[in-house]
Design an enzyme around this catalytic site. Structure first.
Site, PDB file in Angstrom:
ATOM      1  N   HIS A 114      39.005   2.381 -55.339  1.00 34.36           N
ATOM      2  CA  HIS A 114      39.034   0.897 -54.799  1.00 34.36           C
ATOM      3  C   HIS A 114      40.312   0.223 -54.934  1.00 34.36           C
ATOM      4  CE1 HIS A 114      37.469  -2.781 -53.370  1.00 34.36           C
ATOM      5  NE2 HIS A 114      37.578  -3.295 -54.447  1.00 34.36           N
ATOM      6  N   ARG A 135      40.021  -3.903 -63.711  1.00 37.46           N
ATOM      7  CA  ARG A 135      40.086  -5.189 -62.910  1.00 37.46           C
ATOM      8  C   ARG A 135      38.971  -6.232 -62.918  1.00 37.46           C
ATOM      9  NH1 ARG A 135      40.406  -7.032 -56.655  1.00 37.46           N
ATOM     10  NH2 ARG A 135      38.826  -5.331 -56.788  1.00 37.46           N
ATOM     11  N   GLU A 185      30.926 -12.945 -59.041  1.00 35.32           N
ATOM     12  CA  GLU A 185      31.094 -11.616 -58.958  1.00 35.32           C
ATOM     13  C   GLU A 185      30.915 -10.958 -60.214  1.00 35.32           C
ATOM     14  OE1 GLU A 185      33.315  -9.956 -55.493  1.00 35.32           O
ATOM     15  OE2 GLU A 185      34.341 -11.691 -56.007  1.00 35.32           O
ATOM     16  N   HIS A 210      34.975   1.097 -56.667  1.00 29.35           N
ATOM     17  CA  HIS A 210      34.037  -0.092 -56.442  1.00 29.35           C
ATOM     18  C   HIS A 210      32.621   0.608 -56.360  1.00 29.35           C
ATOM     19  CE1 HIS A 210      31.781  -3.302 -54.606  1.00 29.35           C
ATOM     20  NE2 HIS A 210      33.008  -3.888 -54.544  1.00 29.35           N
ATOM     21  N   ARG A 231      32.853  -3.991 -62.976  1.00 29.23           N
ATOM     22  CA  ARG A 231      32.751  -2.912 -62.292  1.00 29.23           C
ATOM     23  C   ARG A 231      32.658  -1.480 -63.002  1.00 29.23           C
ATOM     24  NH1 ARG A 231      36.679  -5.163 -57.280  1.00 29.23           N
ATOM     25  NH2 ARG A 231      35.071  -6.539 -56.644  1.00 29.23           N
TER      26      ARG A 231
END
Ligand SMILES: Cc1cc2nc3c(=O)[nH]c(=O)nc-3n(C[C@H](O)[C@H](O)[C@H](O)COP(=O)(O)OP(=O)(O)OC[C@H]3O[C@@H](n4cnc5c(N)ncnc54)[C@H](O)[C@@H]3O)c2cc1C
Length: 543
Positions: free
Chosen positions: A354, A389, A127, A243, A292
């Site tokens: 998110h 994060r 990811e 997100h 992100r």
């Protein structure tokens, strides 16, 4: 803040009260029970309601003998620090990531089934922000559902008492301020008192502060508000991760939006605009797999500025993926339900709130600054996430910190550090400022999402000032609305002060990162219940 004295209708006792039935709460409850504590678990909804159930991508972990060539725990730590944009607590990152393999093994021994290859080793995906394929998953893209299922089953099988549909309102404290119980309301608003020398908050996030979010209805920041009222402090609350890709279901969509996991990009899908031009090309070396914050900010800019933008969404082209329906069944089903066939249609996507990177300041062992009060999971700010994060680090944090918090509580009880529940002062229903939720969500989405400036943040402050009303918190809805109001105020105070852009905090009037701001900001409550920034001396303590 004033309070209403209350005669509780019922009382119960335990060694430990765990608030929340997500990954952090249930992991802690099971470990505490294993270590011999009498544990009571409380949740305001049904057992499986929370962010955990919706997690898709997986758990980031470098397992011994099951990793990419050259991948190491150190590399996972390094990726986490890069994503955190200078605000991670390096010791906390090292402790949590290093404990990861054992935590995942413990979860598997409780019955969680991860996707495995023919030879029995676990499948791994990649990811955003990860330099290797190290995210293990279950049910394709249904990792959270499997984690929740396994933990809930172990809880029920282990006869750990679970009180559903009871909302935690406030901590009960001794005259010296130690927490020794919890005031709750049942589904009919009937108050009860749960006495225990230790209370662990595992109440999850606060995505409902915004109009569009990947979070379910329970994510209203209750634990953050409760902890602040109990005298704890919070930090990094300005960093709410958006997100980059939730399914866009039309203008003005509200509530929980289905997520399109980052792993879809990990396996080859690319972000494009309405003209087919790539959104991430030239923006970051990792392009569509950039961290992100970078991807969400790039999409937001693209929507606003680029000629190919369609104003409120872009597209994820996953037509090159051949096994979408089997590899990502949850995403596939959500797309089909929205009339999109990912095999031929680019998926319309937009960023949505998110994950709360900040929260109640806690050690990796769950200890807050208040005796008897512990926090773990998304509600806690351990320093793992910093300003942003790294994908799939939060289930891991819940597993590791839930376990460690239970062990810390056992230690604190054994050395006599905690308070006697019978020394708690009479419970009271707090009175707190409450804003209209719809209005709060609208102003937060407009002025305090991705791309903030001083003027917009001041507008939010003014709107909240004129529209809040002091209410007795005697229903779940009021507890939630008061929590959202407090969390929003804390966020705008911190966001207005931070005159730079870093991680998830993007200031259009201060677009650059500033070394002077390489520190966390701490929020506490004034005696009248207003969230304010704590003085710089305290701030240095958590940076
Ligand atoms: C759509 C989605 C996808 C995600 N994908 C991933 C992923 O792939 N990998 C990853 O690592 N992370 C992922 N995350 C993040 C991760 O799921 C969460 O951070 C994590 O599950 C939080 O766990 P938790 O135990 O802290 O809280 P939660 O699972 O949110 O549980 C909170 C609990 O607290 C209860 N509660 C809240 N307030 C009160 C109150 N006042 N009184 C009583 N009970 C209360 C709730 O009812 C609930 O039981 C995702 C999140 C979402 C929303």
């Amino acid at each position: 803040m004033t309070e209403t004295v209350l005669g509780p209708v019922w009382e119960a006792r335990a060694d430990l009260i765990v608030v929340g039935t997500g990954v952090a709460g249930l992991t802690a409850a099971l470990r505490a029970r294993e270590l011999g504590l009498r544990v009571l678990v409380v949740t305001k909804a049904s057992g499986d309601d929370g962010n955990t159930r919706y997690a898709q991508g997986g758990v980031a972990v470098v397992l011994p003998q099951e990793h990419d060539p050259g991948d190491t725990v150190q590399a996972h730590i390094a990726d986490t620090l890069v994503a955190g944009a200078g605000l991670c607590d390096e010791a906390a990152v090292a402790a949590i990531i290093s404990d990861g393999p054992e935590a995942v093994q413990r979860l598997r021994s409780l019955g969680a089934m991860f996707d495995a290859k023919g030879d029995g080793t676990l499948e791994r995906t990649r990811e955003g922000g990860h330099s290797a394929f190290r995210v293990v998953h279950a049910g394709g893209d249904a990792t959270g559902a499997e984690v929740e299922r396994a933990l809930l089953k172990a809880t029920v099988d282990g006869r750990v008492p679970l009180l559903e549909n009871h909302v935690a309102v406030d901590a009960i404290r001794t005259p010296l301020g130690a927490v020794c119980g919890l005031l709750v309301l049942d589904g009919n608003g009937v108050p009860g008192v749960l006495g225990a020398p230790a209370v662990l908050l595992a109440t999850g996030g606060l995505g409902q502060m915004y109009q569009a979010t990947s979070n379910p209805a329970v994510a209203t920041g209750d634990g953050l508000a409760l902890a602040l009222r109990a005298g704890a402090v919070a930090a990094d609350v300005e960093f709410v991760q958006f997100h980059p890709t939730v399914l866009y279901t039309g203008r003005g969509a509200r509530g929980r939006c289905p997520l399109v996991t980052e792993a879809v990009r990990g396996e080859g899908a690319i972000l494009v605009d309405a003209t087919g031009a790539r959104v991430m090309q030239g923006v970051h070396p990792l392009e569509d797999l950039a961290p992100r914050d970078v991807v969400a900010a790039a999409i937001t800019r693209h929507m606003a500025l680029e000629p190919g933008g369609v104003d409120d969404h872009v597209f994820l082209d996953a037509t090159s993926l051949h096994d979408m329906a089997t590899r990502f069944p949850t995403v596939y089903a959500a797309c089909v339900a929205a009339g999109v066939n990912p095999a031929v249609d680019p998926i319309p996507v937009a960023p949505a709130a998110h994950f709360a990177c900040g929260g109640v300041v806690s050690t990796v062992d769950g200890r807050t600054g208040v005796t008897g009060l512990y926090a773990a999971g998304e509600v806690a700010r351990t320093g793992l996430h910093g300003a942003n994060r790294l994908a799939s680090n939060s289930l891991l944090e819940g597993l590791v910190c839930g376990t460690r918090a239970a062990e810390a509580i056992v230690t604190d009880l054994a050395v006599g550090l905690l308070a006697e529940p019978r020394n708690g002062v009479d419970p009271v229903l707090p009175v707190a400022p409450v804003a209209d939720r719809d209005l709060l969500q609208r102003v937060m989405s407009r002025y305090a999402a991705i791309g903030r400036d001083a003027e917009g943040l001041a507008v939010v402050g003014s709107v909240l000032d004129v529209s809040t009303v002091d209410r007795v918190l005697d229903t779940r809805e009021l507890v939630e609305d008061a929590a959202l109001t407090m969390a929003a105020r804390a966020l705008i105070a911190a966001a207005a002060e931070r005159t730079e852009s870093r991680g998830c905090h993007v200031r259009t009037d201060f677009p650059e990162r500033s070394d002077a701001w390489r520190r966390s900001q701490v929020v506490r409550l004034t005696p009248t219940g207003q969230p304010v920034l704590a003085d710089p001396v305290l701030t240095e303590g958590v940076a």
